[in-house]
Design a protein around this motif. Structure first.
Motif, PDB file in Angstrom:
ATOM      1  N   GLU A 210      -6.915  44.005  44.363  1.00  0.00           N
ATOM      2  CA  GLU A 210      -5.869  43.808  45.365  1.00  0.00           C
ATOM      3  C   GLU A 210      -5.121  42.498  45.111  1.00  0.00           C
ATOM      4  OE1 GLU A 210      -5.500  44.140  50.237  1.00  0.00           O
ATOM      5  OE2 GLU A 210      -7.393  43.498  49.342  1.00  0.00           O
ATOM      6  N   MET A 211      -5.845  41.478  44.713  1.00  0.00           N
ATOM      7  CA  MET A 211      -5.245  40.176  44.417  1.00  0.00           C
ATOM      8  C   MET A 211      -4.320  40.262  43.203  1.00  0.00           C
ATOM      9  SD  MET A 211      -5.476  36.918  45.425  1.00  0.00           S
ATOM     10  CE  MET A 211      -5.126  35.272  44.752  1.00  0.00           C
ATOM     11  N   LEU A 212      -4.718  41.002  42.191  1.00  0.00           N
ATOM     12  CA  LEU A 212      -3.968  41.088  40.939  1.00  0.00           C
ATOM     13  C   LEU A 212      -2.761  42.004  41.010  1.00  0.00           C
ATOM     14  CD1 LEU A 212      -7.012  41.333  38.508  1.00  0.00           C
ATOM     15  CD2 LEU A 212      -5.292  39.518  38.461  1.00  0.00           C
ATOM     16  N   ASP A 213      -2.750  42.904  41.964  1.00  0.00           N
ATOM     17  CA  ASP A 213      -1.670  43.899  42.060  1.00  0.00           C
ATOM     18  C   ASP A 213      -0.335  43.217  42.377  1.00  0.00           C
ATOM     19  OD1 ASP A 213      -0.048  46.067  42.443  1.00  0.00           O
ATOM     20  OD2 ASP A 213      -1.055  46.785  44.267  1.00  0.00           O
ATOM     21  N   ALA A 214       0.554  43.184  41.405  1.00  0.00           N
ATOM     22  CA  ALA A 214       1.840  42.493  41.571  1.00  0.00           C
ATOM     23  C   ALA A 214       2.890  43.406  42.189  1.00  0.00           C
ATOM     24  CB  ALA A 214       2.317  41.950  40.227  1.00  0.00           C
ATOM     25  N   HIS A 215       2.532  44.029  43.305  1.00  0.00           N
ATOM     26  CA  HIS A 215       3.464  44.839  44.086  1.00  0.00           C
ATOM     27  C   HIS A 215       3.383  44.405  45.541  1.00  0.00           C
ATOM     28  CE1 HIS A 215       2.776  47.433  40.556  1.00  0.00           C
ATOM     29  NE2 HIS A 215       3.991  47.898  40.783  1.00  0.00           N
ATOM     30  N   SER A 216       4.454  44.641  46.279  1.00  0.00           N
ATOM     31  CA  SER A 216       4.484  44.363  47.715  1.00  0.00           C
ATOM     32  C   SER A 216       4.602  45.678  48.464  1.00  0.00           C
ATOM     33  CB  SER A 216       5.675  43.454  48.060  1.00  0.00           C
ATOM     34  OG  SER A 216       5.522  42.175  47.497  1.00  0.00           O
ATOM     35  N   PRO A 225       8.368  41.605  44.404  1.00  0.00           N
ATOM     36  CA  PRO A 225       6.962  41.418  44.015  1.00  0.00           C
ATOM     37  C   PRO A 225       6.479  39.993  44.222  1.00  0.00           C
ATOM     38  CG  PRO A 225       8.341  41.411  42.064  1.00  0.00           C
ATOM     39  CD  PRO A 225       9.259  41.725  43.228  1.00  0.00           C
ATOM     40  N   PRO A 226       5.176  39.819  44.346  1.00  0.00           N
ATOM     41  CA  PRO A 226       4.591  38.478  44.351  1.00  0.00           C
ATOM     42  C   PRO A 226       4.534  37.931  42.932  1.00  0.00           C
ATOM     43  CG  PRO A 226       2.846  40.081  44.415  1.00  0.00           C
ATOM     44  CD  PRO A 226       4.139  40.866  44.468  1.00  0.00           C
ATOM     45  N   VAL A 227       4.231  36.653  42.806  1.00  0.00           N
ATOM     46  CA  VAL A 227       3.990  36.036  41.502  1.00  0.00           C
ATOM     47  C   VAL A 227       2.486  35.847  41.352  1.00  0.00           C
ATOM     48  CG1 VAL A 227       4.297  33.981  40.085  1.00  0.00           C
ATOM     49  CG2 VAL A 227       6.227  34.890  41.390  1.00  0.00           C
ATOM     50  N   VAL A 228       1.916  36.447  40.327  1.00  0.00           N
ATOM     51  CA  VAL A 228       0.473  36.389  40.080  1.00  0.00           C
ATOM     52  C   VAL A 228       0.224  35.695  38.744  1.00  0.00           C
ATOM     53  CG1 VAL A 228      -1.640  37.729  39.760  1.00  0.00           C
ATOM     54  CG2 VAL A 228       0.096  38.508  41.392  1.00  0.00           C
ATOM     55  N   SER A 229      -0.686  34.733  38.734  1.00  0.00           N
ATOM     56  CA  SER A 229      -1.014  34.019  37.502  1.00  0.00           C
ATOM     57  C   SER A 229      -2.527  33.865  37.385  1.00  0.00           C
ATOM     58  CB  SER A 229      -0.323  32.654  37.460  1.00  0.00           C
ATOM     59  OG  SER A 229      -0.614  31.895  38.624  1.00  0.00           O
ATOM     60  N   VAL A 230      -3.020  33.678  36.156  1.00  0.00           N
ATOM     61  CA  VAL A 230      -4.458  33.724  35.887  1.00  0.00           C
ATOM     62  C   VAL A 230      -4.835  32.691  34.822  1.00  0.00           C
ATOM     63  CG1 VAL A 230      -6.396  35.195  35.167  1.00  0.00           C
ATOM     64  CG2 VAL A 230      -4.458  36.198  36.388  1.00  0.00           C
ATOM     65  N   ALA A 231      -6.044  32.170  34.903  1.00  0.00           N
ATOM     66  CA  ALA A 231      -6.636  31.363  33.839  1.00  0.00           C
ATOM     67  C   ALA A 231      -8.097  31.756  33.679  1.00  0.00           C
ATOM     68  CB  ALA A 231      -6.512  29.869  34.128  1.00  0.00           C
ATOM     69  N   LYS A 232      -8.616  31.574  32.490  1.00  0.00           N
ATOM     70  CA  LYS A 232     -10.006  31.921  32.171  1.00  0.00           C
ATOM     71  C   LYS A 232     -10.890  30.684  32.300  1.00  0.00           C
ATOM     72  CE  LYS A 232     -13.371  34.463  30.301  1.00  0.00           C
ATOM     73  NZ  LYS A 232     -14.002  35.540  31.059  1.00  0.00           N
ATOM     74  N   ILE A 233     -12.018  30.807  33.029  1.00  0.00           N
ATOM     75  CA  ILE A 233     -12.984  29.724  33.169  1.00  0.00           C
ATOM     76  C   ILE A 233     -14.357  30.208  32.701  1.00  0.00           C
ATOM     77  CG2 ILE A 233     -11.760  28.642  35.095  1.00  0.00           C
ATOM     78  CD1 ILE A 233     -13.912  29.892  36.954  1.00  0.00           C
ATOM     79  N   GLU A 234     -15.310  29.281  32.647  1.00  0.00           N
ATOM     80  CA  GLU A 234     -16.677  29.673  32.336  1.00  0.00           C
ATOM     81  C   GLU A 234     -17.312  30.295  33.581  1.00  0.00           C
ATOM     82  OE1 GLU A 234     -18.402  29.684  29.468  1.00  0.00           O
ATOM     83  OE2 GLU A 234     -16.465  29.167  28.585  1.00  0.00           O
ATOM     84  N   PRO A 235     -17.900  31.474  33.460  1.00  0.00           N
ATOM     85  CA  PRO A 235     -18.503  32.110  34.637  1.00  0.00           C
ATOM     86  C   PRO A 235     -19.771  31.401  35.099  1.00  0.00           C
ATOM     87  CG  PRO A 235     -18.938  33.407  32.660  1.00  0.00           C
ATOM     88  CD  PRO A 235     -17.999  32.301  32.251  1.00  0.00           C
ATOM     89  N   GLU A 310      16.697  38.338  54.072  1.00  0.00           N
ATOM     90  CA  GLU A 310      16.723  38.058  52.640  1.00  0.00           C
ATOM     91  C   GLU A 310      15.322  37.713  52.153  1.00  0.00           C
ATOM     92  OE1 GLU A 310      18.905  35.049  49.419  1.00  0.00           O
ATOM     93  OE2 GLU A 310      19.311  34.867  51.564  1.00  0.00           O
ATOM     94  N   VAL A 311      14.980  38.202  50.961  1.00  0.00           N
ATOM     95  CA  VAL A 311      13.635  38.040  50.415  1.00  0.00           C
ATOM     96  C   VAL A 311      13.711  37.354  49.054  1.00  0.00           C
ATOM     97  CG1 VAL A 311      11.494  39.211  49.786  1.00  0.00           C
ATOM     98  CG2 VAL A 311      12.944  40.161  51.582  1.00  0.00           C
ATOM     99  N   ARG A 312      12.798  36.415  48.847  1.00  0.00           N
ATOM    100  CA  ARG A 312      12.751  35.716  47.567  1.00  0.00           C
ATOM    101  C   ARG A 312      11.328  35.215  47.347  1.00  0.00           C
ATOM    102  NH1 ARG A 312      16.920  31.012  47.381  1.00  0.00           N
ATOM    103  NH2 ARG A 312      18.293  32.765  47.957  1.00  0.00           N
ATOM    104  N   THR A 313      10.889  35.193  46.092  1.00  0.00           N
ATOM    105  CA  THR A 313       9.539  34.717  45.778  1.00  0.00           C
ATOM    106  C   THR A 313       9.609  33.443  44.953  1.00  0.00           C
ATOM    107  OG1 THR A 313       8.762  37.004  45.703  1.00  0.00           O
ATOM    108  CG2 THR A 313       7.292  35.330  44.808  1.00  0.00           C
TER     109      THR A 313
END
Length: 460
Positions: A210-216, A225-235, A310-313
């Protein structure tokens, strides 16, 4: 409201039947379309009858193909609802078994966990009494977690069923996903699969999807759409996921401090209170530390001007650093895309730092944040237990909150001690940098695309 008993009684195979029916119907449409193509042989025959036949066959093929596509979309929604339902029921059954093993019971209608034979705690120590209460509270949190997940699942299933009976039009290709909630499970699965390389199989997996889904899907966002970004960490296995939501409790608030404008502009808020099972779409900004798989995910939702619609992200600036014991520092700045120029020039933004430290008893949290908006952080453990790590109310809930509270900051938890554990050469001191009043992670890793997330270097 879905009850705990209804979740236990639910049979996911009923949803699988919808998938089987729709898949068979789609195959029939494909076969019929192939048969209609054979009428192209009439091209060797001229005349009005031939022209009419080809025209009629062409229209029918268009209708059949459209019906086949629509049917397959419903089948896909049913398939993903089935997988979501299987994960939900498995979680409920595990929770019920653990409740019974603890000698407790759960009311199937109210979901309340209780002890059918309360012990006499007169001779108990304070620690034993607290441990007893904590055991019940933890199991109650897991039941609440299941019910909240069931509510989300119910929405997805209702959309799929409504689409199947024709009362919910499917979104045409290229149009906003908010038109049709039946596309939501498929979008979430696709987003999860893109990052993790597999389908979601647990309740926590579906949270991440749900967090990753870049739809509204909320109509007020008009498909922006929302703006979704990710980084890899050590689990850090066993720590589950830690989710933070920044939200506006008011229905609407003044957009920003443009005192040169005699007519103040308002933006939509989220109009809610704290929610232990927060939905990413019901926040302004949210971020998740997925300790099980090793990712940090950030999301900024669209902003809406109350009067015009009006909508803007906006695009948040999020950086991450991690220590070798698994501690994660999230440094974020999320500016309102409608903020007036004077506000943007003075660093008028929702910003701060959150530090999450894993431990055997669950994560601990500290931070330095703006006095606006409200903030909440929860830890969702692999066994379904939910820990409330932090809840921070947004001042006096005034509609002028961004004007009166946003420029100021406060700290919570052991922020100073936690902050000092990170290499100080990577930061500008929170109290030395102006006008931005929080420390900037100069050497931190900026979050990137979910298709190729950058890796965060671990500091000793």
């Amino acid at each position: 409201m879905v009850t705990f008993g209804e979740v236990l009684a639910f049979d996911p195979e009923q949803v699988a039947q919808i998938f089987d029916i729709c898949r068979a119907q789609e195959e029939t449409c494909a076969s019929l379309g192939d048969q209609l193509k054979s009428l192209d042989s009439l091209r060797s025959w001229d005349g009005d009858a031939a022209d009419a036949a080809r025209d009629s066959a062409g229209r029918q093929r268009v209708d059949v193909d459209a019906h086949g596509t629509e049917t397959w979309k419903i089948a896909a929604a049913a398939r993903d609802c089935y997988n979501e339902g299987v994960a939900l029921k498995r979680s409920a059954q595990t929770c019920e078994a653990d409740i019974a093993a603890a000698g407790l019971v759960v009311d199937s209608t109210t979901g309340k966990v209780s002890d059918p034979s309360p012990p006499d705690m007169t001779e108990w120590s304070d620690a034993d009494r607290q441990a007893y209460r904590d055991k019940i509270d933890d199991l109650q949190g897991r039941v609440n977690n299941v019910i909240a997940a069931a509510e989300r699942f119910d929405d997805d299933l209702a959309a799929a069923i409504n689409a199947a009976n024709g009362s919910l039009p499917l979104a045409p290709d290229g149009e906003g996903a908010h038109v049709n909630g039946a596309d939501r499970p498929a979008n979430q699965v696709a987003a999860f699969r893109e990052l993790y390389g597999r389908d979601p199989v647990s309740v926590n997996d579906w949270r991440l999807a749900e967090m990753l889904d870049a739809h509204s899907y909320d109509p007020r966002y008009q498909g922006e759409p929302p703006v979704v970004s990710v980084a890899k960490i050590e689990p850090v296995p066993g720590q589950g996921i830690v989710a933070t939501g920044l939200f506006i409790p008011n229905e609407r608030v003044v957009a920003g401090p443009d005192f040169t404008d005699p007519f103040l502009e308002y933006n939509d808020g989220d109009g809610r209170g704290f929610n232990q099972n927060l939905a990413p779409e019901d926040t302004r900004v949210s971020y998740v530390v997925d300790y099980e798989n090793g990712y940090v995910i950030a999301r900024q939702n669209p902003s809406v001007v109350s009067e015009s619609g009006e909508v803007r992200t906006g695009t948040p600036d999020v950086k991450v650093n991690q220590l070798d014991d698994g501690t994660v520092l999230v440094d974020y700045r999320a500016a309102d895309p409608f903020a007036p120029a004077p506000a943007a020039a003075t660093g008028w933004s929702v910003n701060g730092q959150t530090i999450i430290t894993p431990s055997e008893d669950g994560a601990e949290i500290s931070g330095r944040v703006t006095d606006f908006p409200s903030m909440e952080t929860y830890q969702y453990m692999p066994d379904g237990t939910v820990n409330t790590l932090h809840q921070d109310d947004a001042g006096d809930h005034s509609s002028t909150g961004p004007m009166l509270n946003l420029p100021f900051h406060h700290e919570f938890g052991d922020y100073d001690d936690d902050f000092d554990r990170f290499p100080q050469e990577m930061y500008v001191s929170p109290r030395d940098q102006m006008p931005l009043p929080t420390g900037e992670v100069e050497g931190g890793t900026s979050l990137g695309s979910p298709t190729s997330p950058p890796r965060v270097e671990v500091s000793e």
